[in-house]
Design a protein around this motif. Structure first.
Motif, PDB file in Angstrom:
ATOM      1  N   ALA A   1       0.755  -1.123   0.230  1.00  0.00           N
ATOM      2  CA  ALA A   1       0.050  -0.085  -0.120  1.00  0.00           C
ATOM      3  C   ALA A   1       0.723   1.231  -0.017  1.00  0.00           C
ATOM      4  CB  ALA A   1      -0.994   0.020   1.076  1.00  0.00           C
ATOM      5  N   ARG A   2       1.999   1.182   0.534  1.00  0.00           N
ATOM      6  CA  ARG A   2       2.817   2.182   0.634  1.00  0.00           C
ATOM      7  C   ARG A   2       4.052   2.116  -0.638  1.00  0.00           C
ATOM      8  NH1 ARG A   2       6.903   1.898   5.669  1.00  0.00           N
ATOM      9  NH2 ARG A   2       8.361   0.572   4.746  1.00  0.00           N
ATOM     10  N   GLY A   3       3.830   1.298  -1.547  1.00  0.00           N
ATOM     11  CA  GLY A   3       4.412   1.302  -2.771  1.00  0.00           C
ATOM     12  C   GLY A   3       5.856   0.645  -2.727  1.00  0.00           C
TER      13      GLY A   3
ATOM     14  N   ASN B   1      -3.059  -2.347  -5.598  1.00  0.00           N
ATOM     15  CA  ASN B   1      -2.128  -1.132  -5.617  1.00  0.00           C
ATOM     16  C   ASN B   1      -1.503  -1.761  -7.116  1.00  0.00           C
ATOM     17  OD1 ASN B   1      -1.857  -0.786  -2.353  1.00  0.00           O
ATOM     18  ND2 ASN B   1      -1.659  -2.973  -2.932  1.00  0.00           N
TER      19      ASN B   1
END
Length: 234
Positions: free
Chosen positions: A11-13, A37
């Motif tokens: 989710a944060r890449g 994502n």
């Protein structure tokens, strides 16, 4: 808890390679993460803690796919109730093998790769059961105590070389592994633990208890006299 960690990291890449025993399950998890994502690519590679010869190829694949390893997170492990382990030597040997010897050998493979690349984070899930000898988790707790000692030794030996070691000590967490057991007070859930662990990785915290209340509970338990521990049901 591995899935919860992967969801938060994706989710944060963060680019990810998932390791595990069941290739089809890994591919399903990777597809779910990529669907949630779209900008994140998630690789998979089979790795079984009970098959040492799968460690190096799986980490080789991860290095190839990611370019280099920034962090290796180890959430795999086994659990069984103390009475079941006491009555079943084969199962006891399997738990001790997976939770200590195999996990340490996998960490050694990861350590060598991280240090060769200038450092990184090795984050490993232990347990509060390793903080004190307890009647209800004697064998499982012994494996986790040994694992915690090993991780602390890595921290002492390699921190200045760039290796950041994070030892995770979850309390009771509601997962498939603890299904059927009565949750005690302060029982956590995988999402809560994953948030705590990711924060510890980012901050470089060497030991993290989750839920956080277990840090203070175990601080008290560690100083309780042995004669008192014999009488209490903990």
């Amino acid at each position: 808890m591995g899935r919860a960690m992967a969801r938060r990291m994706a989710a944060r890449g963060d680019a990810l390679v998932l390791l595990g025993r069941d290739q089809r399950e890994l591919e399903r998890s990777a597809a779910d993460l990529e669907a949630l994502n779209p900008r994140v690519v998630v690789g998979t590679s089979r790795c079984d803690l009970e098959q040492f010869d799968t460690f190096a190829p799986a980490l080789d694949y991860a290095e190839h796919e990611l370019g280099a390893l920034d962090a290796v997170v180890v959430t795999a492990g086994m659990f069984a109730a103390q009475q079941e382990l006491a009555d079943n030597p084969k199962l006891a040997a399997q738990v001790l093998e997976v939770d200590f010897r195999a996990t340490v050998l996998f960490c050694e493979e990861a350590r060598r790769r991280l240090l060769a690349n200038g450092g990184g984070t090795l984050c490993v899930f232990g347990s509060v059961a390793g903080d004190r000898g307890r009647r209800f988790v004697g064998l499982y707790g012994a494996a986790k105590a040994g694992l915690a000692a090993y991780l602390e030794s890595l921290d002492h030996a390699y921190r200045t070389a760039g290796l950041q070691v994070v030892c995770v000590k979850p309390g009771f967490v509601k997962t498939a592994m603890t299904a059927g057991l009565v949750p005690p007070p302060f029982a956590g859930n995988p999402e809560q633990v994953a948030a705590d662990v990711l924060r510890a990785i980012d901050r470089g915290t060497p030991v993290v208890y989750s839920p956080a209340a277990w840090r203070w509970i175990l601080a008290v338990v560690r100083v309780i006299p042995r004669s008192v521990m014999r009488r209490v049901s903990f």
